[in-house]
Design an enzyme around this catalytic site. Sequence first.
Site, short mmCIF file in Angstrom:
data_model
loop_
_atom_site.label_atom_id
_atom_site.label_comp_id
_atom_site.label_asym_id
_atom_site.label_seq_id
_atom_site.Cartn_x
_atom_site.Cartn_y
_atom_site.Cartn_z
N GLY A 60 -6.41 5.05 -0.07
CA GLY A 60 -7.99 5.10 0.67
C GLY A 60 -8.66 3.83 0.03
O GLY A 60 -8.58 2.88 -0.01
N TYR A 72 0.79 -1.06 0.00
CA TYR A 72 -0.01 0.07 -0.02
C TYR A 72 0.86 1.27 0.11
O TYR A 72 1.83 1.58 0.64
CB TYR A 72 -0.91 -0.08 1.28
CG TYR A 72 -1.60 1.29 1.47
CD1 TYR A 72 -2.98 1.46 0.49
CD2 TYR A 72 -1.22 2.22 2.34
CE1 TYR A 72 -3.31 2.98 0.65
CE2 TYR A 72 -1.86 3.58 2.55
CZ TYR A 72 -2.82 3.82 1.63
OH TYR A 72 -3.70 4.94 1.69
#
Length: 635
Positions: free
Chosen positions: A172, A165
Site C-alpha cells: 500500500g 512489489y
Amino acid sequence: MPRFTVHVRDEWLTVPCKDVSNTVQWLGVEALRRYTKNKPDNGGISSVKDVRFYVRRCQGHGLLDADDVIEDVLEDNDFVEIVIEGDVMSTDSIPSHPGAFPLYPPTYQKPHEFIHLDGNSLTTSDLVKLGKGIYQIKLTPEAEHKVRQSRQLVEKVVDENKVVYGINTGFGKVARTLIPKSKLKELQENLIRADSTGVGMPLSPEHSRMLLALRINVLAKGYSGISLETLQHMIAAFNSSCLSYVPEKGTVGASGDLAPLAHLALGLMGEGKMWSPKSGWADAKSVLKAHGLSPISLKPKEGLALINGTQMITSLGAEAVERAQAIARQADIIAALTLEVLKGTTRAFDSGIHELRPHSGQKEVAFRFRSLLDSGHHPSEIAESHRFCDRVQDAYTLRCCPQVHGVVNDTIVFVKNIINTEINSVTDNPMVFAERGETISGGNFHGEYPAKALDYLAIGVHELASISERRIERLCNPSLSELPAFLVSEGGLNSGFMIAHCTAAALVSENKVLCHPSSVDSLSTCAATEDHVSMGGWAARKALRVVEHVEQVLSIELLAACQGIEFLRPLRTTTPLEKVYDLVRASVKPLDKDRVMTPDIEAVHKLLLQEKVWEVASPYMEEYRKSQAPHVPAL
C-alpha cells in the site's frame, strides 16, 4: 496411544490416554492437573481434587457423564472442554451463536468424489456443491505445472534481489520500503496478522468451504507465485474440512477481500480459530494437528497471494445467484397455482403476445404458465368452472407475470455470467507471468464487477417477492378472491393467513432497504492509495439476504394457494399443479383452524431450497415443450 484435545479456560491441552477404560472424570482431572502445572499460581486452583467441573464435547455441546468410560463415548483425537463450576462459558471452543448455521452431523464422512481444479472451468453450481461438502479437491497436472513455473519466477526475483512489489517491499502506502531478504517470511506473516481485522459473525462452514475452494481455484491458475507445497497444504485442509474462523464484515472489496482472506490464511497458519466436523470451533493449531496437518509456513509473496482477490464477494455471490435461479423458476409454478385459485385467465400467456416483445425471459415464463395451465393439455376442473364468466382480464400481479418474472430470469442469466467469469479469473496483484519472465502490477483485485452484478441481482430478484406479496393479498382478501377471509373457516374465531401476509409484507419492506446498491458508495482507504473501492462484500451479503426473503415470501404464497384449493374442492386443478399441491400436503396439513404457522413456512421453505416444487412440475413442462417443438426452445 489415544489422545484428546482438551480446552480448559483459555488454553488447549493435549492429553494422552494410555488406558481408555479410564472414566471421563479421570480425563477431566488429568487435564486440570496439566493446566495448573503450567500456571505460576496454579491458575487459582488450590487443589485439583476439590474442583467441581463438567465435561462436554466441543462439537454439539453434548455433556459427558463423569462415570462414562472413555472408549464408550470418545474417539481418538476428539475435542472436549472442561467447564469449571463458576467460570463463564468459554467462547473459544464453541460455535458462535449456536444454531446460526447448520453444522455437519457427527457421522460426517469425507466425500469420495473429487473435483479437479485448474482455474478455468469451475462454475457457480460446482462451488455451491463444494461448500456443501459433496466433493474433495485435486489439482489437474496442468495446474500443478503452471503453479511450479510461476513460483520459480518468484524465487528468481528473490535470489537476484530485484525489487518487486509484494515480494520484497512493503504494501500500500509503504510500497517503496525495501525489505531485507532475512525478513521476507516475517513480512508475509505480518501482512496476514495485520489484515486479520474482521468483525461480526463468522462465515458458516459452508461459506468458509466455498471461500477456501475458490481461493484454491484462483491460485491453481498459475499467476500468483504461490508454491505448490503451500497450495497442497490448503487443499489438504479443505479435504479435511478444517475451516478458518472468518468474520463476515470488514472488506471494502478493493485490493481484494483483504480482511476475510487474511482470516482464512490465519487459520491455515495455525493461528486464531478453526472449525471441523470433529472439533467445532477450536484453536486452529489443535484442529490442524488433530487431522494430521501442520500449519503452512509462508514463503516470499505467499501472504499477498493468499489475500489479494474478490473471493468472498464471489463465493457468496455464487450461492446467491444459484438460489436466485432456483426460486425464480419455482416462482412461476407458485404464481400459476395462485392464478388457478383466483380463477384467472390464461389468455395473457398466448405465445403471439410474447413474440411481439421477444425478451427471452418473458417468453420462457409465458411458456411455463402455458405448460402448467393449458386446458387442452392438462384439463382443469377449476378452469372449466369459470370458462363462461364475464371477467375480461386479470390484475397485473397475475396478467403481467411473464413481464415481471421474465426480467428477473434475464437478470439472473446476466449476473451468473459475470460470477462464472469472476470465479475463474486471476485477481492478484502483482501477477506473475512465468512465460514472459516478469511480474506486473494491475487492478484485477477491484471488486466492481461482482459488486455491481450482485446489487443488480438483489434489485431484480426482489421483484419476485414484491409481486408475490400482492398475490397473497388477493388470496386473503375476500372481495378479490371470492374465498373466505384470510383463507380460514370461522373467520373471527380464526385469523388464518392474516399475519402470515403481514410477515410477507415485512420481508418485502426489508428488501426495499436492502436493495439500495452498496456499490454506489466508495470511501478512500489506505492513505488514499486505495482511493476507490467497490463495497462488494456488503453487496454479496445483502444479495443473499434478499434471496432468502424472496424464498420466504414465496413459501407463504405457496401455502396460501394450497389453502385456497381446499375451498374449491372437489374441483381439481391441472395434473402438474395437483402434484405441487400433493407435495406441499405431504409436509403441511390444511389449516382447518388457527395454529402456529412458522413451522409450516419453514417446511415449505425447505421444499423450495431443495427445488422439490421444480422437481415435481418440470417433467410436465418438458413434455409440453416437446409437444410444441420446434417452436419453444428451452431458456
